[in-house]
Design a protein around this motif. Sequence first.
Motif, PDB file in Angstrom:
ATOM      1  N   THR A 127      92.169  23.769 -20.668  1.00  0.00           N
ATOM      2  CA  THR A 127      93.198  23.014 -19.949  1.00  0.00           C
ATOM      3  C   THR A 127      94.561  23.277 -20.576  1.00  0.00           C
ATOM      4  N   PRO A 128      95.628  22.996 -19.817  1.00  0.00           N
ATOM      5  CA  PRO A 128      96.963  23.010 -20.424  1.00  0.00           C
ATOM      6  C   PRO A 128      97.345  21.658 -21.016  1.00  0.00           C
ATOM      7  N   TYR A 129      96.498  20.643 -20.844  1.00  0.00           N
ATOM      8  CA  TYR A 129      96.840  19.252 -21.133  1.00  0.00           C
ATOM      9  C   TYR A 129      97.032  18.981 -22.628  1.00  0.00           C
ATOM     10  N   PRO A 130      97.650  17.851 -22.947  1.00  0.00           N
ATOM     11  CA  PRO A 130      97.609  17.359 -24.323  1.00  0.00           C
ATOM     12  C   PRO A 130      96.154  17.180 -24.785  1.00  0.00           C
ATOM     13  N   PHE A 131      95.967  17.273 -26.099  1.00  0.00           N
ATOM     14  CA  PHE A 131      94.601  17.228 -26.629  1.00  0.00           C
ATOM     15  C   PHE A 131      93.842  15.984 -26.180  1.00  0.00           C
ATOM     16  N   GLN A 132      94.528  14.817 -26.168  1.00  0.00           N
ATOM     17  CA  GLN A 132      93.815  13.584 -25.835  1.00  0.00           C
ATOM     18  C   GLN A 132      93.389  13.563 -24.367  1.00  0.00           C
ATOM     19  N   VAL A 133      94.143  14.229 -23.493  1.00  0.00           N
ATOM     20  CA  VAL A 133      93.759  14.297 -22.081  1.00  0.00           C
ATOM     21  C   VAL A 133      92.564  15.230 -21.907  1.00  0.00           C
ATOM     22  N   THR A 134      92.572  16.324 -22.633  1.00  0.00           N
ATOM     23  CA  THR A 134      91.414  17.228 -22.608  1.00  0.00           C
ATOM     24  C   THR A 134      90.170  16.505 -23.102  1.00  0.00           C
ATOM     25  N   ARG A 135      90.340  15.685 -24.114  1.00  0.00           N
ATOM     26  CA  ARG A 135      89.208  14.900 -24.609  1.00  0.00           C
ATOM     27  C   ARG A 135      88.732  13.925 -23.539  1.00  0.00           C
ATOM     28  N   ALA A 136      89.655  13.280 -22.823  1.00  0.00           N
ATOM     29  CA  ALA A 136      89.274  12.361 -21.747  1.00  0.00           C
ATOM     30  C   ALA A 136      88.514  13.101 -20.650  1.00  0.00           C
ATOM     31  N   GLU A 137      88.922  14.315 -20.336  1.00  0.00           N
ATOM     32  CA  GLU A 137      88.188  15.077 -19.318  1.00  0.00           C
ATOM     33  C   GLU A 137      86.816  15.485 -19.817  1.00  0.00           C
ATOM     34  N   THR A 138      86.727  15.841 -21.080  1.00  0.00           N
ATOM     35  CA  THR A 138      85.415  16.155 -21.651  1.00  0.00           C
ATOM     36  C   THR A 138      84.455  14.988 -21.460  1.00  0.00           C
ATOM     37  N   LEU A 139      84.919  13.790 -21.758  1.00  0.00           N
ATOM     38  CA  LEU A 139      84.081  12.604 -21.605  1.00  0.00           C
ATOM     39  C   LEU A 139      83.743  12.354 -20.140  1.00  0.00           C
ATOM     40  N   ALA A 140      84.703  12.592 -19.232  1.00  0.00           N
ATOM     41  CA  ALA A 140      84.459  12.393 -17.806  1.00  0.00           C
ATOM     42  C   ALA A 140      83.421  13.389 -17.288  1.00  0.00           C
ATOM     43  N   LEU A 141      83.502  14.631 -17.727  1.00  0.00           N
ATOM     44  CA  LEU A 141      82.500  15.622 -17.324  1.00  0.00           C
ATOM     45  C   LEU A 141      81.127  15.243 -17.857  1.00  0.00           C
ATOM     46  N   GLN A 142      81.088  14.798 -19.092  1.00  0.00           N
ATOM     47  CA  GLN A 142      79.806  14.393 -19.671  1.00  0.00           C
ATOM     48  C   GLN A 142      79.231  13.183 -18.942  1.00  0.00           C
ATOM     49  N   ALA A 143      80.097  12.242 -18.571  1.00  0.00           N
ATOM     50  CA  ALA A 143      79.629  11.073 -17.828  1.00  0.00           C
ATOM     51  C   ALA A 143      79.090  11.463 -16.462  1.00  0.00           C
ATOM     52  N   ALA A 144      79.565  12.586 -15.924  1.00  0.00           N
ATOM     53  CA  ALA A 144      79.100  13.080 -14.626  1.00  0.00           C
ATOM     54  C   ALA A 144      77.895  14.013 -14.769  1.00  0.00           C
ATOM     55  N   GLY A 145      77.351  14.122 -15.971  1.00  0.00           N
ATOM     56  CA  GLY A 145      76.134  14.895 -16.169  1.00  0.00           C
ATOM     57  C   GLY A 145      76.336  16.346 -16.555  1.00  0.00           C
ATOM     58  N   ARG A 146      77.553  16.727 -16.932  1.00  0.00           N
ATOM     59  CA  ARG A 146      77.824  18.097 -17.347  1.00  0.00           C
ATOM     60  C   ARG A 146      78.009  18.135 -18.859  1.00  0.00           C
ATOM     61  N   ALA A 147      77.278  18.999 -19.535  1.00  0.00           N
ATOM     62  CA  ALA A 147      77.435  19.164 -20.972  1.00  0.00           C
ATOM     63  C   ALA A 147      78.630  20.067 -21.247  1.00  0.00           C
ATOM     64  N   VAL A 148      79.577  19.590 -22.035  1.00  0.00           N
ATOM     65  CA  VAL A 148      80.748  20.380 -22.410  1.00  0.00           C
ATOM     66  C   VAL A 148      80.487  20.950 -23.803  1.00  0.00           C
ATOM     67  N   LEU A 149      80.244  22.246 -23.857  1.00  0.00           N
ATOM     68  CA  LEU A 149      79.860  22.889 -25.108  1.00  0.00           C
ATOM     69  C   LEU A 149      81.048  23.133 -26.022  1.00  0.00           C
ATOM     70  N   ALA A 150      82.229  23.283 -25.461  1.00  0.00           N
ATOM     71  CA  ALA A 150      83.460  23.465 -26.243  1.00  0.00           C
ATOM     72  C   ALA A 150      84.639  23.279 -25.306  1.00  0.00           C
ATOM     73  N   ALA A 151      85.795  22.953 -25.874  1.00  0.00           N
ATOM     74  CA  ALA A 151      87.009  22.760 -25.079  1.00  0.00           C
ATOM     75  C   ALA A 151      88.205  23.300 -25.846  1.00  0.00           C
ATOM     76  N   ALA A 152      89.173  23.798 -25.096  1.00  0.00           N
ATOM     77  CA  ALA A 152      90.421  24.298 -25.683  1.00  0.00           C
ATOM     78  C   ALA A 152      91.584  23.827 -24.837  1.00  0.00           C
ATOM     79  N   SER A 153      92.725  23.601 -25.484  1.00  0.00           N
ATOM     80  CA  SER A 153      93.891  23.056 -24.784  1.00  0.00           C
ATOM     81  C   SER A 153      95.165  23.708 -25.290  1.00  0.00           C
ATOM     82  N   LEU A 154      96.148  23.844 -24.396  1.00  0.00           N
ATOM     83  CA  LEU A 154      97.476  24.291 -24.795  1.00  0.00           C
ATOM     84  C   LEU A 154      98.323  23.152 -25.347  1.00  0.00           C
ATOM     85  N   ASP A 155      97.858  21.905 -25.183  1.00  0.00           N
ATOM     86  CA  ASP A 155      98.538  20.724 -25.700  1.00  0.00           C
ATOM     87  C   ASP A 155      99.949  20.580 -25.134  1.00  0.00           C
TER      88      ASP A 155
END
Length: 230
Positions: A127-155
């Motif tokens: 994502t291009p998002y700030p780190f905390q927003v990328t973290r929020a999306e990681t949690l949202a994907l996980q809550a929707a049943g998708r395993a997020v193996l890693a994430a990267a952000s431009l912050d």
Amino acid sequence: MPADAPGHLVSSGSRPARIGVLLPWANMAVEAELPRLHLRNTIFHYARLIPSSRTTDVGASFWHGLRAAATDALDSMTHLPLDAVILACTSAAFTGGPPLPPRVVTAFDALLSTLAAVGAERVVLATPYPFQVTRAETLALQAAGRAVLAAASLDLADGYPQITPDQIEDLVNSIPTPAIRAADAVVLSCTGWHTLPVLDNLQSRWGKPVISSNLAMGMYAAGLSRGARR
């Protein structure tokens, strides 16, 4: 799945699907990228959302302002025979705020639908998002049943249209190689950056689907035009 080839998302319904797109007011990527998907049986109608704060950088006042503006924007489309309405902002789906009108889905919903369609249960996220927003999306994907193996952000909180293809490719390629290899798909979240130019290269490099928010909205619309009405 070459994203920029003619006829990539050709739809074949008996009548055009009409999709209302509620667009963040500073977004320049959606109107540029959706036509390049060559949806031959889909018509997009746009209305711009102006947050009351009149800000463009992502944050609570931006997301909540977009959601609050959705009702009036949808009212401007009252006389259009729409099959669906998409709020063309991914992060507005998982950052709280006023409820959206009942008919409205988000780019994040389209992303989840597309991941399900390609059978992607494990993903890596860029994502291009700030780190905390990328973290929020990681949690949202996980809550929707998708395993997020890693994430990267431009912050970054703003300036997404100016992100270059090289920056996007470098961001994805900075994700640990074992995580990308183990993933079923690479997710490029955010409708505000221009992702179509990099999809082919990334798919060729990693040998798996690369799904951007704008591509996901196109695939969602293609499903509607084939008769999968919601």
